[in-house]
Write an enzyme that holds these catalytic residues in place. Structure first.
Site, PDB file in Angstrom:
ATOM      1  N   CYS B  44      -8.966  -8.826   3.201  1.00 34.59           N
ATOM      2  CA  CYS B  44      -8.272  -8.054   4.228  1.00 34.59           C
ATOM      3  C   CYS B  44      -9.262  -7.221   5.006  1.00 34.59           C
ATOM      4  CB  CYS B  44      -7.242  -7.107   3.590  1.00 34.59           C
ATOM      5  SG  CYS B  44      -5.623  -7.833   3.382  1.00 34.59           S
ATOM      6  N   HIS B  45      -9.051  -7.198   6.331  1.00 35.57           N
ATOM      7  CA  HIS B  45      -9.861  -6.311   7.150  1.00 35.57           C
ATOM      8  C   HIS B  45      -9.030  -5.103   7.551  1.00 35.57           C
ATOM      9  CE1 HIS B  45     -13.692  -8.351   8.094  1.00 35.57           C
ATOM     10  NE2 HIS B  45     -13.028  -9.410   7.676  1.00 35.57           N
ATOM     11  N   MET B  79       0.289  -7.989   4.334  1.00 38.43           N
ATOM     12  CA  MET B  79      -0.414  -7.469   3.171  1.00 38.43           C
ATOM     13  C   MET B  79      -0.354  -5.948   3.138  1.00 38.43           C
ATOM     14  SD  MET B  79      -0.973 -10.277   1.763  1.00 38.43           S
ATOM     15  CE  MET B  79      -1.343  -9.353   0.266  1.00 38.43           C
ATOM     16  N   ASP B  94       4.909   5.946 -12.534  1.00 38.45           N
ATOM     17  CA  ASP B  94       4.072   6.983 -13.128  1.00 38.45           C
ATOM     18  C   ASP B  94       4.828   8.298 -13.277  1.00 38.45           C
ATOM     19  OD1 ASP B  94       1.582   9.241 -12.252  1.00 38.45           O
ATOM     20  OD2 ASP B  94       1.481   8.022 -14.068  1.00 38.45           O
TER      21      ASP B  94
END
Lengths: 126, 126, 126, 126, 126, 126
Positions: B44-45, B79, B94
């Site tokens: 990925c950029h 993405m 969490d």
């Protein structure tokens, strides 16, 4: 795991993806995911991880990633292992994008699912 | 989404968690996930994202996160949105860890599932 | 390039390293090096990179990495490509450490050398 | 080390570079390189470093960087010191770019070379 | 600015600090602060910064940092410049810690104060 | 602390800000600031932090942030707590920007001030 089209899994197995070896890239991302969980999960603190072992396997129409993380810490490492497998699965997705998209650019099949903590063990001796 | 025990969802709704407001923390993590996808997904950029809009909702026994990402780019932003919702879901996990663990320290119910690209749109005018 | 012992190069070629596929790991690190140059080089600014193409090749007693970086920017991208190949070479070193160390734990042969900018091109039309 | 044109080394020594004090910037980058090796080298784990001591010196036509890293760890710290000097050398390159480029924008002289582990010591007492 | 004891300012001016050149280190941290604001401020997005110019000056009993940030963006860059000067000031603090602490290890004088946006300009022509 | 206009403080208290819950976002940024101090302050090393406890309170025309950081380390954690409160305060600024700017886009009132180490304690027993 990440559910994929069978043709995609076959391509991965044949090592025919333009973007490279999916299984190894996923394994490396899995390791980095564990190392960097503390950065992206707000209340996680960096822990000293003794080992991070990814297992990336191909199924019929999916890729499965399991990651075993160990540490001599007072805190559990479930977030590290969850982040690990998640990053591995996202990496798989990114590398097979072209195969998974349909003519309309959508993803009718692809999804990440069943991300869970298989087992959490504490050895109180340490 | 992340599947949780009903008691956990109730505690989130009542704002009674020691670790703070789960839904907002998840929303902030979702945004950061989109911003940082390029760092953890190898091929990925970094893209210029115009907007990242998280929606975090409570269900009966789950938390759902949807994230809409827009960008004026030649590349899709799936993405970025996948990383976004994933980081939001991990943040929820969490924050509710203590409630979800059973007496043996395991997670019989908790899992992240059905992470998918609902819709990908391209406006060719831009 | 990174100079190695011939036995190490042979092991890489045979795919017999415990730590995994060295050449692909190096290629992925090369890409990440380009993406993150701005973070570790103080006066570098983040640039929009159009493409980052690593080439990792084995020689007799070395691994060579070349990386071609393109961008439609006013600034050159030589720092990005230098950082890229450097990270790839360091990754190779890390993956072959066990083979390269001698009985005293030293590295008599291993070294990174001849890191240079082969060619820098500017297309003024853009 | 990084090989440079003599005129560049003279400019560094005279403190006449527009971009600032090259030797100190290089020293600071060297330290950061050691701290962040684990982030960019895939199979490196974060280690507790006790000290990171950079030495940046000018030669006739080069800048040399040596970095001594110590840690009370089971793992060696050669990757940390290699990453350290590498980041220092890349920082030097970035700061002297304008002087090193020729009329065609190329770098006929500049190269990073002879990056090696001078000595690795283990004190088994700790 | 950061308020310091006069003796500390004198030591900075004389270049007599063990930890190195405080003003340059602060300038470099200022630049990095601007570059990385988006990472640590949750709702900030990465922007393309055209220039980041730090000015670090010594007063009688303080160090002042001003940073001018420019960008051709739809969004203002005040957060980038605020983050920039803040990181510069924290770096100064860290480098003069030993001088500023009293016998009890406390900091009776040291404080960061008056961090503000001096001027924000928008050139609508761009 | 960060000085604000009274109307802004009232809006925070009423929970009426478009950007979300300012106090919680500030608390989360405070924690992240402590965790990441070592990345942005050049001579800081990563420390094992045992606890990072933010307290974000509203005053008449300001928001105050105090952060208590504890660690079993040889080094003090003042830089971690300073970075922590600073990031919290910058986050507050970012979230109330729209309210604080005047008609000319300037910030006549807003400033970060009085950032100090309230108390530093060392328990020599550990």
């Amino acid at each position: 795991m990440i559910k994929l089209q069978k043709k995609t899994v076959d391509a991965i197995a044949a090592g025919k993806l333009e973007k490279g070896d999916v299984l190894q890239a996923a394994a490396l991302s899995t390791i980095q995911g564990a190392k960097r969980a503390w950065e992206l999960i707000p209340l996680c603190h960096p822990l000293r991880l003794d080992s991070v072992k990814p297992e990336v396997t191909l199924g019929q129409d999916e890729v499965k990633i399991r990651c075993t993380v160990t540490a001599r810490e007072r805190t559990g490492v479930e977030m590290e292992s969850l982040m690990a497998v998640t990053m591995g699965l996202l990496t798989v997705w990114d590398m097979v994008k072209t195969l998974e998209k349909d003519a309309a650019g959508q993803y009718p099949v692809t999804r990440i699912t069943e991300v869970e903590v298989e087992e959490k063990r504490v050895d109180r001796g340490c």
